[in-house]
Design a protein around this motif. Structure first.
Motif, mmCIF file in Angstrom:
data_model
loop_
_atom_site.group_PDB
_atom_site.id
_atom_site.type_symbol
_atom_site.label_atom_id
_atom_site.label_comp_id
_atom_site.label_asym_id
_atom_site.label_seq_id
_atom_site.Cartn_x
_atom_site.Cartn_y
_atom_site.Cartn_z
ATOM 1 N N GLN A 155 0.825 -1.206 0.000
ATOM 2 C CA GLN A 155 0.000 0.000 0.000
ATOM 3 C C GLN A 155 0.862 1.259 0.000
ATOM 4 N N ARG A 156 1.942 1.227 0.753
ATOM 5 C CA ARG A 156 2.868 2.366 0.725
ATOM 6 C C ARG A 156 3.475 2.544 -0.666
ATOM 7 N N THR A 157 3.761 1.405 -1.316
ATOM 8 C CA THR A 157 4.308 1.462 -2.671
ATOM 9 C C THR A 157 3.338 2.175 -3.610
ATOM 10 N N LEU A 158 2.051 1.859 -3.523
ATOM 11 C CA LEU A 158 1.054 2.517 -4.365
ATOM 12 C C LEU A 158 0.962 4.012 -4.060
ATOM 13 N N ILE A 159 0.889 4.339 -2.777
ATOM 14 C CA ILE A 159 0.757 5.747 -2.379
ATOM 15 C C ILE A 159 1.929 6.564 -2.900
ATOM 16 N N ASN A 160 3.140 6.057 -2.685
ATOM 17 C CA ASN A 160 4.336 6.791 -3.096
ATOM 18 C C ASN A 160 4.458 6.881 -4.611
ATOM 19 N N ALA A 161 4.119 5.786 -5.309
ATOM 20 C CA ALA A 161 4.230 5.791 -6.765
ATOM 21 C C ALA A 161 3.254 6.786 -7.390
ATOM 22 N N GLY A 244 -11.404 6.604 -5.116
ATOM 23 C CA GLY A 244 -9.965 6.703 -5.321
ATOM 24 C C GLY A 244 -9.189 6.958 -4.045
ATOM 25 N N ASN A 245 -8.022 6.296 -3.940
ATOM 26 C CA ASN A 245 -7.106 6.452 -2.800
ATOM 27 C C ASN A 245 -7.766 6.031 -1.481
ATOM 28 N N GLN A 246 -8.515 4.923 -1.551
ATOM 29 C CA GLN A 246 -9.208 4.395 -0.376
ATOM 30 C C GLN A 246 -9.008 2.886 -0.282
ATOM 31 N N GLY A 247 -9.083 2.371 0.946
ATOM 32 C CA GLY A 247 -9.104 0.931 1.178
ATOM 33 C C GLY A 247 -10.482 0.511 1.647
ATOM 34 N N PHE A 248 -10.939 -0.680 1.206
ATOM 35 C CA PHE A 248 -12.290 -1.127 1.526
ATOM 36 C C PHE A 248 -12.319 -2.594 1.943
ATOM 37 N N ASN A 249 -13.025 -2.893 3.030
ATOM 38 C CA ASN A 249 -13.421 -4.267 3.295
ATOM 39 C C ASN A 249 -14.413 -4.693 2.225
ATOM 40 N N VAL A 250 -14.317 -5.962 1.782
ATOM 41 C CA VAL A 250 -15.262 -6.481 0.804
ATOM 42 C C VAL A 250 -15.681 -7.884 1.235
ATOM 43 N N THR A 251 -16.876 -7.988 1.799
ATOM 44 C CA THR A 251 -17.425 -9.294 2.164
ATOM 45 C C THR A 251 -18.839 -9.398 1.604
ATOM 46 N N ASN A 252 -19.447 -10.566 1.773
ATOM 47 C CA ASN A 252 -20.747 -10.826 1.170
ATOM 48 C C ASN A 252 -21.862 -9.940 1.712
ATOM 49 N N GLY A 253 -21.688 -9.468 2.945
ATOM 50 C CA GLY A 253 -22.699 -8.610 3.535
ATOM 51 C C GLY A 253 -23.519 -9.288 4.605
#
Length: 421
Positions: A155-161, A244-253
């Protein structure tokens, strides 16, 4: 008309994303990358066999001419190694290599977003009991006493790139949980192991199919992620400007438990639930199978939160024990079990490598962690995501697909044996 690049295209997540994109007419071109197997042929698919462990300049040469015009990258590549330092280094390096390839091959002018697929190691579930439910804003487990986690470095790699490229593109990170899906030749999937266990148990035994894991696991609550639903989310997040520029949990609900799912699994395979599922209580073994234990050297993840939630010292002295009343690794190696599998394989013309590729140790962990594992979907809902899948429906859909593709034997055609396991 959006275009996509999918890395790790033959794995659980990548395969589902590729299949989903194939069915969306607005996505006109999909470039897929994988190390060995190729994806199934399709008019909009161009596949290139690439090892992201190689030098970026040679990879750039391999994909040059194919990668220009790509707007969205779905990064699903993953490599495991017994050495955690190797796992850390290789997975960080592969993502860095991919970014270098995008730069070297002239793909940056069209690039809009990179979607990185990770998982619940984000919250330290591999270390022991986490805080419940898990939220995207939870602090990262870094520094002493925590082990290195390549998810954080990726994730740091993505942010910095993105910053280095003048924020001309954005990123999204997903945190799915125990993905339920299909990938030929890549069986890090609880559904495959469960299907094999139930198939052989039904054919070999007297019909009773005991839950192989721990009693506490059986009674705990869990979240799962349909690979198909996760693919739909990834495409949604790629096109959603606010994501954009966010992290998300993704489960069935939904929130499920093994004591609700297991009777359905047993019924599907024509078996019976033992009247006493755990004859030796919380510990011990079922029949002549030894129980399996493992103690983590690290503190459980909830230690990071224990002072903030008013439980200082409650968890820091606990050991992280994993227990199975049936050791699935040893069970899968038993002569009569393997012989029955080989019989089923020949009878139904099944994929020859299914048994050896099934990750029994992965199943051991998922069936034996003695704590609930639930995440919050509130953040994704607030961003407008409305997707939902019933977890048992996701298992059924996956079992059906595994059967059609010759990975699992058809449940409806299994014959009940007379040898009790």
């Amino acid at each position: 008309m959006p275009t996509a690049l999918v890395t790790g295209a033959t794995g659980l997540s990548g395969n589902a994303i590729v299949r989903h994109l194939q069915g969306l007419p607005e996505w006109t071109r999909v470039l897929t990358l994988s190390r060995s197997r190729q994806v199934s042929p399709h008019p909009k698919i161009t596949h290139v066999t690439v090892d992201l462990c190689e030098a970026s300049d040679s990879i750039a040469d391999s994909v040059k001419g194919q990668i220009q015009g790509i707007e969205y990258v779905f990064y699903c590549a993953y490599l495991a190694d017994p050495d955690p330092d190797v796992t850390f280094n290789v997975n960080v390096q592969m993502l860095q290599t991919l970014i270098s390839v995008l730069r070297r091959s002239g793909a940056l002018p069209s690039l809009k977003r990179i979607i990185l697929v990770t998982g619940l190691k984000q919250y330290g579930v591999q270390l022991g009991q986490p805080k419940q439910p898990m939220h995207e804003a939870d602090p990262w487990l870094e520094g002493e006493p925590w082990p290195k986690n390549f998810y954080y470095e990726q994730q740091r790699t993505l942010i910095n790139a993105a910053r280095e490229d003048g924020d001309s593109w954005s990123w999204v990170v997903t945190y799915p949980q125990d993905i339920i899906g299909v990938a030929r030749g890549n069986f890090m999937n609880i559904a495959t192991a469960l299907g094999l266990y139930a198939s052989v148990s039904t054919s070999l035994g007297q019909g009773e199919i005991p839950f192989p894991g721990a009693k506490k696991t059986y009674l705990a609550f869990n979240s799962w992620t349909s690979a198909r639903l996760h693919a739909e989310f990834c495409v949604w997040a790629a096109l959603k400007p606010e994501a954009g520029n966010q992290g998300f949990n993704v489960t069935n609900g939904d929130t499920e438990s093994w004591h609700n799912l297991w009777p359905r699994l047993v019924e599907r395979y024509g078996g019976k639930i033992p009247p006493v599922m755990f004859p030796h209580g919380d510990t011990g073994s079922f029949g002549d199978f030894e129980a399996w234990h493992s103690v983590s050297q690290f503190q459980p993840a909830i230690v990071k939160h224990e002072e903030a939630i008013g439980l200082k010292g409650e968890f820091s002295t606990r050991h992280n024990e994993v227990h199975q009343q049936i050791d699935t690794v040893k069970w899968a190696q038993r002569p009569e079990v393997r012989a029955k599998w080989e019989e089923l394989r020949e009878e139904f013309g099944l994929e020859s490598e299914t048994w050896d590729k099934a990750t029994w140790r992965f199943a051991t962990f998922l069936l034996s962690r003695e704590f609930s594992c639930v995440v919050s979907m509130s953040k994704a809902r607030k961003f407008g995501w409305t997707g939902y899948v019933d977890t048992w429906d996701a298992f059924e859909e996956t079992f059906d697909t595994l059967e059609r593709e010759g990975i699992l034997p058809p449940a409806q055609k299994l014959k009940r044996g007379t040898h009790r396991i």
